[in-house]
Design a protein around this motif. Structure first.
Motif: not given
Length: 394
Positions: A10-12, A158-162, A185-186
């Motif tokens: 899960a992202a950040f 994907w994470v970078e783009s979000k 990602a938030v």
């Protein structure tokens, strides 16, 4: 054989690697978010810790909640309790997170996204896939986890783009036996409703201890429209700073004593900070706030275990609602990464010259809020805490 690991990110950055119901009282969405955020903060911050911190309760809660829909038995009930879901009705839980995702879709400041990567040799159960699509707006993508570099690049991209490229290199490697990766990602980028003028930013003392200060870039502003409150039970003062065209605001909680942050953090264990913040009143406030930028990364296995979710990390974990195949899995790793940048224009969290002239009127009810020593903060609306952290040093 692909039966021993599931990865959930899960992202950040929030990664969960997985390998290997009791009925609860009614809880509102706000109570759920506040309780989970409070417990997470308590278990992330170590006694005596001096560094700055940022994390996203919304990101972590959302990603673990998605995994919850694949759980059964004791694993399911522990996750429900640990996330402060407050109900055993999965339709209610699904609706709650559906509302969170839907609200972000209509926001120009806040974006929340989920993604599922599934081992190409496994098949997600129909019910789980339906919940993932309808409530969490997450599409499952089949990948070959034996292609380590390719999969790592795909997920990191994907994470970078979000996150507007603020969260990089979330994942360094992936095991070939990985069964699943869940990614959340938030990203928030918002401007202050009452912008600070860069002309007013000046060097000012920030007291790291009662006897030690450093000069930091400090923003200042005065306006009617800030929220303000004295929280006597917490021995602290709170300031609510709204963002423009949004129901979001940053709340700064400043201990009344220069060395009061540790005591404040201890008192948070029994406080409903979201409820307190939602009751703040509007005043004229003179605001002094340091600019700050923070990046944090955590491994959350211990924190989530201490919050009552230990079984999902053990060989007794039951995630039998995930796959059509009888694939025993458990959580092996949870990682979270977050970033925040606060300046005159607003906040970017993943984190033009403006000059304002105000009347020099005498207002006997004018409040002063000067964040010149360690404080904690959170970004919220009426129902969710999206980001939370502390500023203790420069």
């Amino acid at each position: 054989m692909h039966s021993n690991i599931i990865k959930v990110c899960a992202a950040f950055l929030f990664i969960i690697n997985m390998a290997a119901t009791a009925s609860l009282g009614s809880t509102t969405t706000a109570e759920s978010s506040s309780g989970f955020s409070r417990d997470l903060y308590e278990n992330i911050i170590t006694p005596g810790q001096k560094d700055n911190v940022v994390f996203s309760p919304a990101s972590i809660q959302t990603c673990v909640a998605l995994a919850y829909f694949g759980a059964k038995g004791n694993t399911e009930s522990e996750i429900s309790s640990g996330l402060h879901l407050g109900t055993s009705d999965k339709d209610v839980v699904a609706k709650r997170f559906s509302n969170l995702l839907t609200s972000s879709k209509s926001s120009t400041q806040l974006a929340i996204a989920n993604k599922i990567y599934v081992n190409k040799e496994l098949h997600v159960k129909k019910d789980f896939n339906s919940i993932a699509k309808e409530a969490f707006q997450s599409e499952a993508e089949s990948v070959d986890f034996t292609e380590n570099n390719k999969v790592v690049q795909k997920i990191n991209s994907w994470v970078e783009s979000k996150t507007n490229n603020n969260i990089k290199d979330l994942l360094s490697s992936v095991a070939p036996e990985t069964s699943m990766i869940l990614v959340n990602a938030v990203h928030l980028k918002a401007t202050w409703k009452f912008k600070f003028s860069s002309y007013s930013t000046h060097k000012s003392d920030f007291w790291i201890t009662p006897d030690t200060s450093v000069k930091v870039d400090t923003m200042s502003n005065a306006d009617y429209g800030y929220k303000y409150a004295q929280w006597s039970d917490l021995d602290a003062t709170a300031l609510g700073m709204p963002y423009s065209d949004s129901d979001l605001e940053m709340v700064i909680v400043l201990p009344n004593k220069k060395d009061g942050l540790a005591a404040l953090e201890n008192k948070l264990k029994s406080a409903d900070i979201l409820n307190l913040a939602n009751q703040m009143k509007t005043y004229d406030v003179d605001v002094y706030l340091p600019k700050f930028k923070v990046e944090s990364k955590f491994k959350l296995n211990d924190a989530l275990s201490k919050m009552g979710m230990a079984t999902m990390f053990s060989d007794n974990a039951d995630f039998s609602n995930l796959f059509e195949e009888k694939t025993p899995v458990k959580v092996s790793e949870v990682v979270h990464k977050a970033f925040i940048n606060v300046d005159e224009e607003g906040t970017e969290a993943s984190a033009a010259t403006y000059m304002k002239i105000v009347p020099m009127s005498l207002n006997l009810d004018q409040k002063l809020f000067k964040a010149d020593h360690p404080f904690l903060y959170f970004i919220k609306n009426q129902e969710y805490i999206y980001f939370m952290g502390r500023v203790a040093s420069f």
